[in-house]
Design a protein around this motif. Structure first.
Motif, PDB file in Angstrom:
ATOM      1  N   GLU A   1       0.834  -1.205   0.000  1.00  0.00           N
ATOM      2  CA  GLU A   1       0.000   0.000   0.000  1.00  0.00           C
ATOM      3  C   GLU A   1       0.867   1.253   0.000  1.00  0.00           C
ATOM      4  OE1 GLU A   1      -3.868   1.855   0.139  1.00  0.00           O
ATOM      5  OE2 GLU A   1      -3.242  -0.212  -0.228  1.00  0.00           O
TER       6      GLU A   1
ATOM      7  N   PRO B   1      -0.753  -2.094  -6.822  1.00  0.00           N
ATOM      8  CA  PRO B   1      -2.180  -2.440  -6.829  1.00  0.00           C
ATOM      9  C   PRO B   1      -2.432  -3.809  -6.198  1.00  0.00           C
ATOM     10  CG  PRO B   1      -1.472  -1.627  -8.988  1.00  0.00           C
ATOM     11  CD  PRO B   1      -0.231  -1.824  -8.170  1.00  0.00           C
ATOM     12  N   GLU B   2      -3.609  -3.965  -5.594  1.00  0.00           N
ATOM     13  CA  GLU B   2      -3.949  -5.240  -4.945  1.00  0.00           C
ATOM     14  C   GLU B   2      -3.872  -6.403  -5.919  1.00  0.00           C
ATOM     15  OE1 GLU B   2      -7.288  -5.621  -2.367  1.00  0.00           O
ATOM     16  OE2 GLU B   2      -7.228  -3.506  -1.774  1.00  0.00           O
ATOM     17  N   SER B   3      -4.242  -6.167  -7.165  1.00  0.00           N
ATOM     18  CA  SER B   3      -4.240  -7.248  -8.155  1.00  0.00           C
ATOM     19  C   SER B   3      -2.836  -7.741  -8.487  1.00  0.00           C
ATOM     20  CB  SER B   3      -4.933  -6.776  -9.436  1.00  0.00           C
ATOM     21  OG  SER B   3      -4.281  -5.619  -9.949  1.00  0.00           O
ATOM     22  N   ASP B   4      -1.813  -6.977  -8.126  1.00  0.00           N
ATOM     23  CA  ASP B   4      -0.429  -7.343  -8.460  1.00  0.00           C
ATOM     24  C   ASP B   4       0.336  -7.921  -7.273  1.00  0.00           C
ATOM     25  OD1 ASP B   4      -0.995  -6.272 -10.926  1.00  0.00           O
ATOM     26  OD2 ASP B   4       0.238  -4.472 -10.679  1.00  0.00           O
ATOM     27  N   ARG B   5      -0.307  -8.093  -6.129  1.00  0.00           N
ATOM     28  CA  ARG B   5       0.440  -8.382  -4.904  1.00  0.00           C
ATOM     29  C   ARG B   5       0.750  -9.858  -4.657  1.00  0.00           C
ATOM     30  NH1 ARG B   5      -2.666  -4.058  -0.833  1.00  0.00           N
ATOM     31  NH2 ARG B   5      -2.103  -2.194  -2.057  1.00  0.00           N
ATOM     32  N   ALA B   6       0.070 -10.763  -5.358  1.00  0.00           N
ATOM     33  CA  ALA B   6       0.248 -12.197  -5.074  1.00  0.00           C
ATOM     34  C   ALA B   6       1.702 -12.666  -5.163  1.00  0.00           C
ATOM     35  CB  ALA B   6      -0.642 -13.028  -6.000  1.00  0.00           C
TER      36      ALA B   6
ATOM     37  N   TYR C   1       8.967  -6.088 -12.954  1.00  0.00           N
ATOM     38  CA  TYR C   1       7.677  -5.542 -12.523  1.00  0.00           C
ATOM     39  C   TYR C   1       7.826  -4.106 -12.023  1.00  0.00           C
ATOM     40  CZ  TYR C   1       3.605  -4.428  -9.808  1.00  0.00           C
ATOM     41  OH  TYR C   1       2.507  -3.766  -9.321  1.00  0.00           O
TER      42      TYR C   1
END
Length: 404
Positions: free
Chosen positions: A155, A160-165, A200
């Protein structure tokens, strides 16, 4: 007795509980040569603390010497992506580069930036603990300890949340290189993760240059000093990786180690449940009691002497944080878990110029998760035996099954 007879970081029994061996190392002297890793082990608090501040030692030697001049073999060419990423982060740099980068990072990583995260951290901790309770239990590591600090630093960086895995797997594979004598397989995984993580971040930085936001990456792009020095792209990438890795590894491990210590000391846990005002001192004591970073390595740039033993230039010292944090010369009854301990100069966040820049954030995260668990899971208890990571340097658990 040789150091190897006491200190065996590849022995699961030693990794499970290194503290009795540390006590013997302290009793047997102030410095010990450890042949398997070609290092000098330093177990006493006073020596560790002093050497962290001693400019005759450094995290790197490349600012003064070539590999050949220092008597060291260059790393294999196939590991270049890892070393490029690692060697441009401020943890592995010395002045003047370290000073410049830390000053620039500090402009973006301000106390106000950290303080304004408090509500987000507490809300996230409450949500994660609520999920654990609603599910009737789970793994404290996977369900609370890991997602909290990863989400917080992501954060901050504006990921972005979609990229955090992939962030946690990338971090784990890179951090494998910080263990003693890593294998070729470990190195290959670290190289792949270094390449993927760098690619990334390079794209994310390019996007933030075009569309700045209210995040740390945008702040790093904008940061400059009085000479208009700025972070290079590689320094920015390495800084972001360092902030993510250091920003969650210690917190994850401190959470797991801490709760395991509380479960094994039920009287102390009962006192904490009865008095939540103990949380701030409990956080510090748990960081001391079972130290998440057990060892910090430094190169000898100029000859030093410890208790009559001369350690030459080109040698490496291993500062044993876990041992220093249990030194009875500094801590009264160091083997006792004292959640109200006031005089607690632990060195879990290091010291000197490499003192952890994220220590205030780590304390906020640890206090938030502990408070949420005390309030929302007041009868939290182990559901099965914990699973310990096989690593020595970064001490932690892979799983801690619990019931609310």
């Amino acid at each position: 007795m040789a150091a190897f007879d006491l200190f065996d970081p590849w022995d699961p029994a030693f990794v499970a509980d290194p503290y009795p061996a540390f006590a013997e190392l302290r009793d047997r002297g102030r410095v010990h040569y450890f042949e398997p890793s070609d290092q000098w082990l330093v177990p006493h608090h006073a020596d560790v603390s002093a050497l962290l501040r001693d400019r005759r030692l450094g995290r790197s030697y490349r600012h003064r010497f070539s590999h050949e001049e220092f008597g060291r073999t260059p790393p294999p060419p196939e590991q270049e992506p890892f070393h490029t990423l690692n060697d441009h982060g401020m943890l592995d740099l010395e002045p003047p580069d370290h000073t410049r980068i830390r000053r620039l990072v500090s402009k973006a990583f301000t106390p106000r930036t950290v303080e304004r995260l408090k509500p987000y951290v507490r809300t996230l901790a409450d949500d994660l603990v609520a999920g654990l309770v609603d599910a009737g239990g789970g793994d404290l590591i996977a369900d609370v300890a890991e997602p909290l600090p990863v989400a917080v630093i992501a954060e901050m960086l504006g990921i972005p949340e979609s990229d955090r895995a992939p962030l946690r797997p990338w971090s784990a594979e890179i951090c494998g290189m910080y263990e003693l004598n890593p294998s070729e397989e470990t190195a290959a995984k670290a190289v792949r993760a270094s390449l993927d993580f760098s690619d990334y971040l390079r794209g994310l930085i390019a996007d933030r240059r075009e569309k700045p936001g209210d995040d740390l990456i945008s702040g790093l792009i904008a940061a400059h000093d009085e000479d208009d020095d700025r972070l290079t792209e590689q320094e920015m990438i390495s800084t972001c990786v360092l902030l993510l890795n250091a920003g969650h590894e210690a917190t994850v491990n401190a959470t797991g180690n801490g709760w395991l210590a509380l479960f094994r000391n039920p009287g102390r846990l009962a006192a904490l449940r009865a008095d939540h005002t103990l949380v701030p001192t409990a956080v510090e004591e748990l960081m001391r009691y079972d130290t998440p970073l057990q060892m910090f390595e430094r190169w000898v740039l100029d000859e030093i002497e410890i208790d009559g033993t001369v350690i030459p230039r080109g040698a490496e010292v291993a500062l044993l944080f876990g041992s220093a944090n249990h030194d009875p010369a500094v801590f009264s009854h160091p083997g006792r878990l004292d959640l109200a301990r006031r005089d607690n100069p632990h060195i879990s966040f290091s010291a000197g110029i490499h003192y952890c820049i994220g220590a205030p954030l780590a304390r906020i995260e640890l206090a938030a998760s502990m408070t949420s668990l005390l309030e929302r899971a007041p009868t939290l208890r182990p559901a099965a035996e914990p699973e310990r990571r096989p690593n020595f340097v970064m001490r932690g658990l892979t799983a801690l099954p619990v019931c609310p």
